[in-house]
Design a protein around this motif. Structure first.
Motif, PDB file in Angstrom:
ATOM      1  N   CYS A  50       0.506 -17.944 -27.227  1.00  0.00           N
ATOM      2  CA  CYS A  50       0.838 -19.188 -27.642  1.00  0.00           C
ATOM      3  C   CYS A  50      -0.283 -19.964 -28.403  1.00  0.00           C
ATOM      4  O   CYS A  50      -0.124 -21.206 -28.796  1.00  0.00           O
ATOM      5  CB  CYS A  50       1.313 -19.990 -26.523  1.00  0.00           C
ATOM      6  N   ILE A  51      -1.417 -19.399 -28.438  1.00  0.00           N
ATOM      7  CA  ILE A  51      -2.478 -20.027 -28.963  1.00  0.00           C
ATOM      8  C   ILE A  51      -2.479 -19.594 -30.470  1.00  0.00           C
ATOM      9  O   ILE A  51      -2.471 -18.486 -30.925  1.00  0.00           O
ATOM     10  CB  ILE A  51      -3.884 -19.726 -28.620  1.00  0.00           C
ATOM     11  N   SER A  52      -2.530 -20.962 -31.561  1.00  0.00           N
ATOM     12  CA  SER A  52      -2.742 -20.575 -32.859  1.00  0.00           C
ATOM     13  C   SER A  52      -4.332 -20.385 -33.332  1.00  0.00           C
ATOM     14  O   SER A  52      -4.657 -19.867 -34.308  1.00  0.00           O
ATOM     15  CB  SER A  52      -1.952 -21.603 -33.678  1.00  0.00           C
ATOM     16  N   LEU A 107      -8.271 -25.988 -27.883  1.00  0.00           N
ATOM     17  CA  LEU A 107      -7.086 -24.887 -28.459  1.00  0.00           C
ATOM     18  C   LEU A 107      -5.966 -25.641 -29.053  1.00  0.00           C
ATOM     19  O   LEU A 107      -5.473 -26.760 -28.589  1.00  0.00           O
ATOM     20  CB  LEU A 107      -6.470 -24.173 -27.173  1.00  0.00           C
ATOM     21  N   VAL A 129      -3.080 -21.451 -19.947  1.00  0.00           N
ATOM     22  CA  VAL A 129      -2.528 -21.174 -21.217  1.00  0.00           C
ATOM     23  C   VAL A 129      -2.146 -19.730 -21.402  1.00  0.00           C
ATOM     24  O   VAL A 129      -2.884 -18.858 -21.105  1.00  0.00           O
ATOM     25  CB  VAL A 129      -3.445 -21.599 -22.263  1.00  0.00           C
ATOM     26  N   ILE A 179       4.743 -21.667 -22.059  1.00  0.00           N
ATOM     27  CA  ILE A 179       3.531 -21.717 -22.664  1.00  0.00           C
ATOM     28  C   ILE A 179       2.277 -22.155 -22.189  1.00  0.00           C
ATOM     29  O   ILE A 179       1.125 -21.671 -22.410  1.00  0.00           O
ATOM     30  CB  ILE A 179       3.978 -23.087 -23.759  1.00  0.00           C
ATOM     31  N   ARG A 180       2.295 -22.920 -21.214  1.00  0.00           N
ATOM     32  CA  ARG A 180       1.271 -23.440 -20.474  1.00  0.00           C
ATOM     33  C   ARG A 180       1.410 -23.933 -18.953  1.00  0.00           C
ATOM     34  O   ARG A 180       2.590 -24.458 -18.874  1.00  0.00           O
ATOM     35  CB  ARG A 180       0.349 -24.300 -21.220  1.00  0.00           C
ATOM     36  N   LEU A 221      -2.097 -25.179 -29.998  1.00  0.00           N
ATOM     37  CA  LEU A 221      -1.053 -24.166 -29.852  1.00  0.00           C
ATOM     38  C   LEU A 221      -0.066 -24.222 -30.884  1.00  0.00           C
ATOM     39  O   LEU A 221      -0.083 -24.931 -31.571  1.00  0.00           O
ATOM     40  CB  LEU A 221      -0.513 -24.534 -28.200  1.00  0.00           C
ATOM     41  N   LYS A 222       0.784 -22.963 -30.835  1.00  0.00           N
ATOM     42  CA  LYS A 222       1.732 -22.890 -31.852  1.00  0.00           C
ATOM     43  C   LYS A 222       2.799 -24.042 -31.858  1.00  0.00           C
ATOM     44  O   LYS A 222       3.373 -24.291 -32.773  1.00  0.00           O
ATOM     45  CB  LYS A 222       2.345 -21.517 -31.542  1.00  0.00           C
ATOM     46  N   ASN A 223       2.965 -24.850 -30.703  1.00  0.00           N
ATOM     47  CA  ASN A 223       4.043 -25.876 -30.538  1.00  0.00           C
ATOM     48  C   ASN A 223       3.318 -27.245 -30.778  1.00  0.00           C
ATOM     49  O   ASN A 223       3.899 -28.282 -30.951  1.00  0.00           O
ATOM     50  CB  ASN A 223       4.474 -26.016 -29.269  1.00  0.00           C
TER      51      ASN A 223
END
Length: 249
Positions: free
Chosen positions: A210-212, A222, A206, A160-161, A224-226
């Motif tokens: 995985c960025i929303s 940012l 990153v 993810i990062r 993230l999707k999590n």
């Protein structure tokens, strides 16, 4: 006294390495040389050296072909390869040491010192090296990560990062796992920048997948999707917006 075999298909390069070892490393006895996969196979059938100096590209195949013929080889391997951007990246992805041609006496000495201590790379790490070398323009599937006590192989899409921790890096994975790696964030930022990873801050690298969302308020960060929020530095703000815009066109 350590024994060694040199596998190198360029006569001049072979002679140079042989001369360097004889002049500067009297503790190493060169028991044979080979200039092809076939010659290397014949040599290794007769004796197993302490150290195998192995070129990657050979006239009738590759160094990997030699290793596949002898899967249980106990020799410490020192890969010798031409100075090439893709080759360097491949070795870093596999977390396998190498010597670049042309090399200095100091670089050769360091490689020999590491070889004496190193654990042989397993088949999976060798496969990462082989696959990355054979398809340099493609995104690698996996990467080898050095922790304090082991080497962990993870999928690139599972990352993810990455976050800086002094001169080390913490990898955050999709399954919630955190891996503490003994390399700097810059090391991984340089390695992964070609594969949709972006350094958005001095402390953060990153995975773009995985960025929303990019939130412009509060200095810019940012989502993230999590569910995590990652800060974006002022000087990186425009670059991040441009790249995200390109991804979503």
């Amino acid at each position: 006294m350590l024994t060694a075999i040199i596998v190198e298909d360029m006569p001049d390069a072979l002679q140079l390495l042989k001369s360097d070892l004889e002049a500067n490393h009297p503790e190493i006895k060169i028991i044979d040389t080979a200039q092809s996969v076939v010659e290397a196979a014949k040599s290794l059938r007769n004796t197993e050296p302490d150290i195998l100096f192995l070129d990657i590209m050979l006239g009738d195949g590759t160094g990997f072909d030699v290793l596949e013929i002898f899967p249980d080889l106990k020799s410490k391997i020192i890969f010798v390869t031409a100075s090439d951007e893709f080759a360097i990246r491949a070795f870093k992805f596999a977390a396998i040491d190498y010597v670049l041609k042309p090399y200095s006496n100091e670089e050769l000495a360091q490689a020999i010192a590491k070889a004496k201590k190193q654990i042989q790379p397993n088949k999976e790490r060798l496969n990462i090296l082989k696959d990355t070398l054979s398809a340099p323009e493609q995104k690698p599937d996996k990467i080898s990560l050095h922790t304090l006590d082991k080497i962990i192989i993870v999928g690139l899409d599972d990352i993810i990062r990455c976050e800086s921790d002094s001169n080390n890096t913490i990898f955050y994975l999709q399954d919630g796992q955190k891996i503490f790696v003994t390399k700097t964030l810059k090391y991984f930022a340089d390695m992964l920048k070609h594969y949709q990873f972006l350094r958005v801050h001095q402390s953060h690298l990153v995975n773009l997948q995985c960025i929303s969302a990019f939130i412009k308020t509060d200095g810019g960060y940012l989502m993230l999707k999590n569910g995590e929020n990652i800060p974006v530095s002022v000087r990186k703000k425009n670059e991040v917006m441009e790249i995200l815009d390109q991804l979503h066109r």
